[in-house]
Motif scaffolding. Structure first.
Motif, PDB file in Angstrom:
ATOM      1  N   GLU A 303      37.834  47.391  50.915  1.00 20.36           N
ATOM      2  CA  GLU A 303      38.219  46.011  51.180  1.00 20.36           C
ATOM      3  C   GLU A 303      37.224  45.043  50.568  1.00 20.36           C
ATOM      4  N   GLU A 304      37.700  43.835  50.358  1.00 24.03           N
ATOM      5  CA  GLU A 304      36.868  42.809  49.728  1.00 24.03           C
ATOM      6  C   GLU A 304      37.424  41.436  50.080  1.00 24.03           C
ATOM      7  N   ASN A 305      36.530  40.484  50.291  1.00 20.98           N
ATOM      8  CA  ASN A 305      36.946  39.094  50.413  1.00 20.98           C
ATOM      9  C   ASN A 305      37.004  38.532  48.999  1.00 20.98           C
ATOM     10  N   TYR A 306      38.195  38.558  48.432  1.00 18.72           N
ATOM     11  CA  TYR A 306      38.367  38.212  47.020  1.00 18.72           C
ATOM     12  C   TYR A 306      38.537  36.707  46.891  1.00 18.72           C
ATOM     13  N   THR A 307      37.460  36.053  46.523  1.00 20.17           N
ATOM     14  CA  THR A 307      37.456  34.596  46.398  1.00 20.17           C
ATOM     15  C   THR A 307      37.766  34.184  44.964  1.00 20.17           C
ATOM     16  N   LEU A 308      38.048  32.902  44.787  1.00 25.08           N
ATOM     17  CA  LEU A 308      38.283  32.377  43.442  1.00 25.08           C
ATOM     18  C   LEU A 308      37.046  32.580  42.576  1.00 25.08           C
ATOM     19  N   GLU A 309      35.870  32.367  43.147  1.00 30.47           N
ATOM     20  CA  GLU A 309      34.633  32.539  42.379  1.00 30.47           C
ATOM     21  C   GLU A 309      34.466  33.984  41.926  1.00 30.47           C
ATOM     22  N   LEU A 310      34.753  34.932  42.831  1.00 37.85           N
ATOM     23  CA  LEU A 310      34.638  36.345  42.467  1.00 37.85           C
ATOM     24  C   LEU A 310      35.681  36.705  41.420  1.00 37.85           C
ATOM     25  N   GLY A 311      36.880  36.130  41.537  1.00 43.15           N
ATOM     26  CA  GLY A 311      37.921  36.381  40.561  1.00 43.15           C
ATOM     27  C   GLY A 311      37.538  35.880  39.179  1.00 43.15           C
ATOM     28  N   ILE A 312      36.965  34.688  39.107  1.00 41.08           N
ATOM     29  CA  ILE A 312      36.559  34.126  37.819  1.00 41.08           C
ATOM     30  C   ILE A 312      35.448  34.956  37.201  1.00 41.08           C
ATOM     31  N   GLU A 313      34.464  35.343  38.014  1.00 36.61           N
ATOM     32  CA  GLU A 313      33.360  36.140  37.492  1.00 36.61           C
ATOM     33  C   GLU A 313      33.825  37.517  37.034  1.00 36.61           C
ATOM     34  N   ALA A 379      45.214  35.625  30.838  1.00 34.76           N
ATOM     35  CA  ALA A 379      43.838  35.507  31.328  1.00 34.76           C
ATOM     36  C   ALA A 379      43.792  34.759  32.654  1.00 34.76           C
ATOM     37  N   ALA A 380      44.513  33.633  32.739  1.00 31.24           N
ATOM     38  CA  ALA A 380      44.483  32.845  33.975  1.00 31.24           C
ATOM     39  C   ALA A 380      45.161  33.585  35.116  1.00 31.24           C
ATOM     40  N   GLY A 381      46.295  34.215  34.848  1.00 34.44           N
ATOM     41  CA  GLY A 381      47.013  34.917  35.903  1.00 34.44           C
ATOM     42  C   GLY A 381      46.249  36.081  36.482  1.00 34.44           C
ATOM     43  N   ASN A 382      45.461  36.749  35.662  1.00 35.96           N
ATOM     44  CA  ASN A 382      44.720  37.908  36.150  1.00 35.96           C
ATOM     45  C   ASN A 382      43.547  37.533  37.044  1.00 35.96           C
ATOM     46  N   VAL A 383      43.145  36.281  37.032  1.00 37.34           N
ATOM     47  CA  VAL A 383      42.090  35.850  37.956  1.00 37.34           C
ATOM     48  C   VAL A 383      42.524  36.086  39.397  1.00 37.34           C
ATOM     49  N   ALA A 384      43.814  35.979  39.657  1.00 41.75           N
ATOM     50  CA  ALA A 384      44.331  36.124  41.023  1.00 41.75           C
ATOM     51  C   ALA A 384      44.571  37.573  41.413  1.00 41.75           C
ATOM     52  N   PHE A 385      44.207  38.532  40.556  1.00 39.44           N
ATOM     53  CA  PHE A 385      44.460  39.935  40.875  1.00 39.44           C
ATOM     54  C   PHE A 385      43.143  40.675  41.034  1.00 39.44           C
ATOM     55  N   TRP A 386      42.877  41.192  42.223  1.00 38.24           N
ATOM     56  CA  TRP A 386      41.587  41.803  42.509  1.00 38.24           C
ATOM     57  C   TRP A 386      41.407  43.155  41.836  1.00 38.24           C
ATOM     58  N   GLY A 387      42.457  43.685  41.219  1.00 37.19           N
ATOM     59  CA  GLY A 387      42.300  44.920  40.464  1.00 37.19           C
ATOM     60  C   GLY A 387      41.275  44.789  39.359  1.00 37.19           C
ATOM     61  N   ASN A 388      41.135  43.582  38.802  1.00 39.96           N
ATOM     62  CA  ASN A 388      40.139  43.377  37.753  1.00 39.96           C
ATOM     63  C   ASN A 388      38.717  43.457  38.296  1.00 39.96           C
ATOM     64  N   PHE A 389      38.542  43.139  39.563  1.00 35.26           N
ATOM     65  CA  PHE A 389      37.243  43.359  40.209  1.00 35.26           C
ATOM     66  C   PHE A 389      37.009  44.853  40.435  1.00 35.26           C
TER      67      PHE A 389
END
Length: 732
Positions: A303-313, A379-389
């Motif tokens: 689990e993860e608290n997937y924030t906008l900042e974490l998504g962008i990074e 690129a922008a849409g994938n920011v909202a997907f935590w799979g990239n993290f």
């Protein structure tokens, strides 16, 4: 006889007409696309069978192949003979059986390959479609030269090469998306309703395969479609008199959108079939907080608290790796794509490459901008997907996560605009150099010929750069496969694997076997053992079940199968460069009034004391034994209610109660000094609820430290350390 010359002339004329028609159809652009597609298919087959003979470290491959086999059997649900031990990775439990958490389209494509002769054929077809589709898209927007170079660039991309050999959905979805893009843009240029319908059907299929991915790919095209409807006034067609051109545009939009909506409805209908709710996708049924969005995200305890900042990074890091390591020529290829976008935006380039007799400058510019817009939407849409993290692994660790082995696969579609605009830069640069050089060379050397020579020379210079970029991931994954080969060696030794990913899991002998697999990552099949899978009906000659989990029920449900247990020494970590040692050990079924385990364990020189603990859910007993060097013999006899521990070297035998269904464990601890020693463990299931006591052969392990055990007798052991055991039925 007199008619023969006339007949011959007619045949000749017909053949000449056919040849001329084929020549007209197969211009240089089409020939280049066909050749590139053929090369892509061959490369894909080689990567699948040589680099990934046991599949990759992404265990989703086994999910899709299990789902493909399920579809080939005409079913959507697995119905195993025993609940639990036959549960494949990423399959969801339901009242009707187990179903995959993934949409069925990629699995159906893989299944088609199996029908045609083998799963790698599907990968070859997908790879050919991706390369051909990218080349056709570039040709549609620019010319055949840009198309040919774009095909080469996508073919040389490490991300494409790796995914040309794995059974994951990203390339398959991209193939449908490219069909949509080419159909849509060609329909715009030619006014073809048929192309508009092809586009709609293709994006519908892509949506059914991976909804979010398809939406991100199609977003710029949707904006283009809506914008042209509004700008042209064609949107008024249902309400007012419009021109023929406006009517045609409206009909094309209706065909594309209508068929696209069909894809949405089919996906929702599939949801009803498997999850029971139209808006609950299978992946949501498996893990409700997995998927696009921000906030708390969780799957299987991760689990993860997937924030906008974490998504962008996370996405910044993913895109950085994509454009430096995973596109053709790495940073050079990314720079070419950026230059191509800049060149396309310039009026001089637009004026140079457009065909004014067929396409208006403004309309062509908008279509090219639509494809460039994919850089932004994906690129922008994938920011909202935590799979990239998640694919990055630990953000603080270098070369960690699945991205190191398989690349930024959630951004696979970015390969398309990168290759297209990279090709624009190459051709634009070649044209400029050709024009300059032609003025200083003999008249016979036209600018076009010089430009072609420049492209050829540039390809020769770029080839080593592209090869170097692809070498690292290919060699890395080949090394992973070498480690996997050691793990699968016991199966191959007796013909339990069919290589080439065509019919994995089949037993090449007449013997029926059931193998208990080590639960490396918990109670899942195909995680990690993807290359050994059960038939959908669970009636194949080779069956596989999770070990240490309802083994007696599994054995009882398959009385005609010889039992064996897969044991492995070494941690399962295929990327660490160290191989495991594994073997298949026979497992006996025992039943009688009582059953007895006879064990012999080694007591080495220097042992200071030996203690024994035996027990299960019903109770336990302790005993001390002689520390004399040599062999310590012990027995554990189990009847309908109790178990008795005894042996020649045991100072005081003991008994304990057993449950109707129990797992008994015998631990022998050998002390070799203060706070030093090792232990042996014997573990076996027992069932005393019926008329007879039933048991299976025990597992035998040696534990250098309490939380790290290795199968006894597998690999080297210190002098004097061994463990053997037999099981038999006894009377009374």
């Amino acid at each position: 006889m007199s008619g023969q010359p006339a007949d011959s002339a007619a045949v000749t004329a017909t053949l000449r007409t056919a040849v001329d028609a084929a020549r007209d159809r197969l211009d240089r652009g089409r020939v280049a696309i066909l050749l590139l597609a053929l090369v892509a298919a061959v490369i894909s087959f080689l990567v699948a069978t040589r680099v990934f003979p046991y599949h990759s470290i992404n265990h989703d491959e086994g999910v899709y192949l299990q789902q493909a086999e399920l579809l080939l059997s005409g079913k959507l649900f697995l119905q195993p003979p025993v609940d639990g031990p036959f549960h494949p990775w990423f399959f969801v439990e339901s009242a009707r059986g187990l179903y995959s958490k993934y949409q069925p389209v990629p699995a159906a494509v893989f299944a088609l390959g199996r029908v045609l002769g083998g799963y790698p054929i599907a990968l070859a077809g997908i790879s050919a479609a991706v390369v051909a589709g990218t080349a056709a898209l570039a040709r549609e927007l620019f010319d055949w030269r840009v198309g040919a170079v774009a095909g080469v660039l996508v073919l040389a991309s490490p991300l494409f090469l790796i995914h040309s050999g794995v059974y994951l959905p990203y390339a398959a979805t991209a193939a449908f998306e490219l069909c949509f893009a080419v159909g849509y843009l060609r329909g715009e240029r030619t006014g073809s309703r048929r192309m508009a319908a092809v586009a709609g059907a293709a994006i519908a299929t892509a949506f059914f395969a991976r909804p979010y991915t398809a939406v991100l790919f199609a977003s710029p095209f949707i904006l283009h479609a809506v914008g042209t409807l509004l700008r042209s006034g064609a949107w008024r067609a249902p309400f007012d008199d419009v021109t023929d051109a406006q009517q045609e545009l409206f009909v094309r939009r209706l065909l594309t959108a209508g068929l696209g909506i069909v894809g949405v409805l089919v996906a929702l209908g599939y949801n009803v079939l498997v999850t029971g709710e139209p808006l609950v996708f299978p992946y949501q049924a498996f893990a409700p907080e997995d998927g696009p969005g921000f906030g708390h995200r969780e799957i299987l305890g991760h689990e993860e608290n997937y924030t906008l900042e974490l998504g962008i990074e996370s996405n910044r890091r993913v895109l950085s790796q994509l454009f430096t390591e995973w596109v053709a020529m790495g940073t050079v290829g990314a720079a070419l794509a950026a230059a191509g976008v800049a060149a396309t935006a310039g009026s001089a380039v637009l004026g140079r490459v457009q065909d004014a007799s067929e396409r208006a400058s403004a309309a062509l510019t908008r279509r090219r901008a639509t494809v460039a817009g994919m850089f932004v939407s994906i690129a922008a849409g994938n920011v909202a997907f935590w799979g990239n993290f998640n694919i990055l692994g630990a953000l603080t660790a270098q070369d960690d996560g699945l991205i190191h082995s398989l690349g930024p696969y959630y951004h696979y579609d970015v390969l398309v605009p990168t290759a297209v605009f990279g090709a624009v830069a190459v051709v634009w640069g070649a044209d400029r150099l050709g024009s300059v050089a032609a003025r200083r060379l003999p008249d016979a050397l036209t600018a076009g010929r010089v430009a072609l020579a420049v492209v050829i020379v540039a390809a020769g210079v770029a080839a080593p750069v592209a090869a170097d970029a692809a070498e690292r991931p290919l060699e890395h994954n080949a090394g992973v496969s070498e480690e996997l080969a050691a793990a699968y060696e016991p199966f191959e030794e007796e013909g339990g694997l069919s290589m080439g990913n065509a019919a994995l899991g089949g037993n090449q002998t007449d013997e029926q076997t059931l193998t208990f697999l080590t639960p490396v990552y918990g109670p899942w099949l195909n995680h990690p053992f993807q290359a050994v899978r059960n038939d959908p009906e669970f009636d194949g000659p080779s069956l596989y079940a999770i070990g240490d989990y309802d083994e007696l029920d599994v054995a009882a449900a398959n009385p005609d199968h010889e039992l064996r247990r897969y044991v492995m020494r070494g941690p399962w970590n295929p990327v660490d460069g160290e191989r495991v040692t594994a073997e298949l050990r026979p497992v006996e079924r025992i039943s009688g009034e009582s059953v007895r385990i006879d064990a012999a364990v080694g007591v080495p020189e220097g042992a200071q004391s030996v203690s024994i603990r035996a027990g299960g859910d019903g109770g336990q007993t302790y005993a001390a034994a002689t520390e004399s060097p040599g062999t310590l013999g012990l027995t554990l006899t189990v009847n309908e209610s109790t178990a008795r521990l005894a042996g020649e070297g045991i100072r005081q035998p003991g008994t304990f109660e057993v449950e109707d269904r129990d797992e008994l464990r015998v631990t022998v601890f050998v002390s070799t000094g203060p706070s030093a020693g090792f232990s042996y463990q014997l573990v076996f299931p027992i069932d005393t609820a019926g008329d007879e006591v039933r048991a299976l052969s025990p597992t035998r392990e040696r534990c250098p430290v309490p939380d790290r055990c290795v199968p006894a007798g597998l690999g080297p052991s210190p002098p004097g350390q061994f463990a053997n055991a037999t099981v038999e039925a006894v009377s009374g």
